[in-house]
Write a protein that holds these residues in place. Structure first.
Motif, PDB file in Angstrom:
ATOM      1  N   TYR A   3       0.863  -1.174   0.000  1.00 35.79           N
ATOM      2  CA  TYR A   3       0.000   0.000   0.000  1.00 35.79           C
ATOM      3  C   TYR A   3       0.896   1.219   0.000  1.00 35.79           C
ATOM      4  N   TYR A   4       0.912   1.964  -1.109  1.00 42.90           N
ATOM      5  CA  TYR A   4       1.788   3.114  -1.218  1.00 42.90           C
ATOM      6  C   TYR A   4       1.032   4.266  -1.864  1.00 42.90           C
ATOM      7  N   LEU A   5       0.883   5.375  -1.151  1.00 41.00           N
ATOM      8  CA  LEU A   5       0.189   6.561  -1.647  1.00 41.00           C
ATOM      9  C   LEU A   5      -1.192   6.256  -2.198  1.00 41.00           C
ATOM     10  N   GLY A   6      -1.914   5.363  -1.550  1.00 38.50           N
ATOM     11  CA  GLY A   6      -3.269   5.056  -1.957  1.00 38.50           C
ATOM     12  C   GLY A   6      -3.393   3.978  -2.999  1.00 38.50           C
ATOM     13  N   ILE A   7      -2.292   3.521  -3.556  1.00 36.01           N
ATOM     14  CA  ILE A   7      -2.342   2.459  -4.558  1.00 36.01           C
ATOM     15  C   ILE A   7      -1.961   1.143  -3.905  1.00 36.01           C
ATOM     16  N   GLU A   8      -2.808   0.157  -4.079  1.00 35.93           N
ATOM     17  CA  GLU A   8      -2.570  -1.163  -3.517  1.00 35.93           C
ATOM     18  C   GLU A   8      -2.144  -2.112  -4.630  1.00 35.93           C
ATOM     19  N   VAL A   9      -1.179  -2.967  -4.338  1.00 35.90           N
ATOM     20  CA  VAL A   9      -0.686  -3.942  -5.300  1.00 35.90           C
ATOM     21  C   VAL A   9      -0.792  -5.319  -4.665  1.00 35.90           C
ATOM     22  N   LYS A  10      -1.462  -6.213  -5.348  1.00 36.04           N
ATOM     23  CA  LYS A  10      -1.623  -7.576  -4.849  1.00 36.04           C
ATOM     24  C   LYS A  10      -1.042  -8.533  -5.885  1.00 36.04           C
ATOM     25  N   GLN A  11      -0.053  -9.325  -5.464  1.00 29.31           N
ATOM     26  CA  GLN A  11       0.529 -10.315  -6.361  1.00 29.31           C
ATOM     27  C   GLN A  11      -0.259 -11.604  -6.223  1.00 29.31           C
ATOM     28  N   LEU A  12      -0.786 -12.066  -7.352  1.00 26.48           N
ATOM     29  CA  LEU A  12      -1.577 -13.284  -7.405  1.00 26.48           C
ATOM     30  C   LEU A  12      -0.851 -14.312  -8.268  1.00 26.48           C
ATOM     31  N   ASP A  13      -1.319 -15.538  -8.248  1.00 27.25           N
ATOM     32  CA  ASP A  13      -0.700 -16.581  -9.078  1.00 27.25           C
ATOM     33  C   ASP A  13      -0.744 -16.218 -10.554  1.00 27.25           C
ATOM     34  N   GLY A  14      -1.830 -15.600 -11.006  1.00 26.87           N
ATOM     35  CA  GLY A  14      -1.997 -15.303 -12.428  1.00 26.87           C
ATOM     36  C   GLY A  14      -1.491 -13.945 -12.864  1.00 26.87           C
ATOM     37  N   GLY A  15      -0.992 -13.114 -11.941  1.00 24.07           N
ATOM     38  CA  GLY A  15      -0.506 -11.804 -12.325  1.00 24.07           C
ATOM     39  C   GLY A  15      -0.507 -10.824 -11.160  1.00 24.07           C
ATOM     40  N   ILE A  16      -0.547  -9.542 -11.499  1.00 24.23           N
ATOM     41  CA  ILE A  16      -0.521  -8.477 -10.499  1.00 24.23           C
ATOM     42  C   ILE A  16      -1.794  -7.650 -10.625  1.00 24.23           C
ATOM     43  N   PHE A  17      -2.427  -7.369  -9.495  1.00 22.46           N
ATOM     44  CA  PHE A  17      -3.648  -6.571  -9.453  1.00 22.46           C
ATOM     45  C   PHE A  17      -3.331  -5.246  -8.770  1.00 22.46           C
ATOM     46  N   ILE A  18      -3.562  -4.134  -9.479  1.00 26.29           N
ATOM     47  CA  ILE A  18      -3.319  -2.791  -8.952  1.00 26.29           C
ATOM     48  C   ILE A  18      -4.669  -2.124  -8.762  1.00 26.29           C
ATOM     49  N   PHE A  19      -4.927  -1.643  -7.556  1.00 24.41           N
ATOM     50  CA  PHE A  19      -6.240  -1.082  -7.256  1.00 24.41           C
ATOM     51  C   PHE A  19      -6.122  -0.032  -6.159  1.00 24.41           C
ATOM     52  N   GLN A  20      -7.224   0.649  -5.862  1.00 21.72           N
ATOM     53  CA  GLN A  20      -7.236   1.704  -4.854  1.00 21.72           C
ATOM     54  C   GLN A  20      -8.502   1.621  -3.995  1.00 21.72           C
ATOM     55  N   GLU A  21      -8.831   0.437  -3.542  1.00 20.06           N
ATOM     56  CA  GLU A  21     -10.053   0.248  -2.762  1.00 20.06           C
ATOM     57  C   GLU A  21     -10.039   1.064  -1.473  1.00 20.06           C
ATOM     58  N   ARG A  22      -8.946   1.030  -0.752  1.00 20.88           N
ATOM     59  CA  ARG A  22      -8.861   1.750   0.519  1.00 20.88           C
ATOM     60  C   ARG A  22      -9.006   3.257   0.297  1.00 20.88           C
ATOM     61  N   TYR A  23      -8.310   3.769  -0.724  1.00 21.68           N
ATOM     62  CA  TYR A  23      -8.389   5.202  -1.042  1.00 21.68           C
ATOM     63  C   TYR A  23      -9.816   5.579  -1.477  1.00 21.68           C
ATOM     64  N   ALA A  24     -10.447   4.731  -2.278  1.00 17.09           N
ATOM     65  CA  ALA A  24     -11.823   4.990  -2.716  1.00 17.09           C
ATOM     66  C   ALA A  24     -12.759   5.055  -1.507  1.00 17.09           C
ATOM     67  N   ARG A  25     -12.577   4.154  -0.556  1.00 17.62           N
ATOM     68  CA  ARG A  25     -13.401   4.186   0.664  1.00 17.62           C
ATOM     69  C   ARG A  25     -13.171   5.481   1.451  1.00 17.62           C
ATOM     70  N   GLU A  26     -11.917   5.927   1.496  1.00 16.49           N
ATOM     71  CA  GLU A  26     -11.598   7.164   2.212  1.00 16.49           C
ATOM     72  C   GLU A  26     -12.286   8.372   1.587  1.00 16.49           C
ATOM     73  N   ILE A  27     -12.276   8.469   0.258  1.00 12.13           N
ATOM     74  CA  ILE A  27     -12.904   9.647  -0.349  1.00 12.13           C
ATOM     75  C   ILE A  27     -14.426   9.560  -0.323  1.00 12.13           C
ATOM     76  N   ILE A  28     -14.967   8.352  -0.369  1.00 11.05           N
ATOM     77  CA  ILE A  28     -16.417   8.193  -0.222  1.00 11.05           C
ATOM     78  C   ILE A  28     -16.845   8.679   1.164  1.00 11.05           C
ATOM     79  N   LYS A  29     -16.054   8.357   2.169  1.00 14.18           N
ATOM     80  CA  LYS A  29     -16.327   8.812   3.535  1.00 14.18           C
ATOM     81  C   LYS A  29     -16.112  10.327   3.654  1.00 14.18           C
TER      82      LYS A  29
END
Length: 173
Positions: A3-29
């Motif tokens: 988790y770096y500057l609102g961007i989350e990176v998850k390494q999976l067996d099939g590749g890499i997933f880049i997302f901002q779920e936590r940041y999106a929740r923060e701005i929704i709040k």
């Protein structure tokens, strides 16, 4: 997971997933959309916004909202055009513009787990898509256009922008 500057990176067996779920929740709040119902599209179909509408909005609130959405658009290609559209009104915005920006947040509320998935591919297939709204801006009649390019199923470059000039015609009659 990183988790770096609102961007989350998850390494999976099939590749890499880049997302901002936590940041999106923060701005929704932050912008008080928690109790609002999600919507299925980031903007209403066919909406045309004008800088000449009436209404007053707190400038710091609107600019903070649009800035937050611009940062979130780096992992959510499907809001890029809409956020760019709203950015055009940073100098003169109204309640209508604020409602459209909040609709983007309501859309995000229903798509919190979305992002970009990069996977290895044995197939090197280049594909691209582009579109334009042909003089869609009601204020200056300029067109907005955008593109996205993929190698396999991975998006590697994209853009959405307003054209700098008005094109009258592409052919002579």
């Amino acid at each position: 997971m990183s988790y770096y500057l609102g961007i989350e990176v998850k390494q999976l067996d099939g590749g890499i997933f880049i997302f901002q779920e936590r940041y999106a929740r923060e701005i929704i709040k932050k912008f008080k959309i928690i109790n609002s119902n999600p919507v299925t599209t980031p903007t209403e179909v066919g909406i045309k916004l004008s800088k000449y509408e009436e209404g007053d909005v707190d400038p710091s609130y609107f600019k903070s909202l649009i800035g937050s959405l611009r940062y979130l658009a780096c992992t959510r290609l499907y809001i890029l055009f809409n956020v760019g559209l709203m950015s055009q009104f940073m100098g003169s915005f109204t309640m209508t513009h604020l409602k459209v920006a909040k609709r983007i947040l309501r859309y995000l509320k229903g798509t919190l787990d979305c992002g970009l998935f990069y996977s290895p591919s044995k197939e090197f297939k280049l594909e691209g898509c582009c579109d334009s709204d042909w003089a869609g801006d009601v204020n200056d009649r300029k067109s907005a256009s955008g593109y996205v390019f993929f190698v396999g199923n991975t998006a590697f470059t994209w853009s959405s922008k307003k054209q700098p000039i008005v094109i009258l015609s592409t052919c002579d009659l």
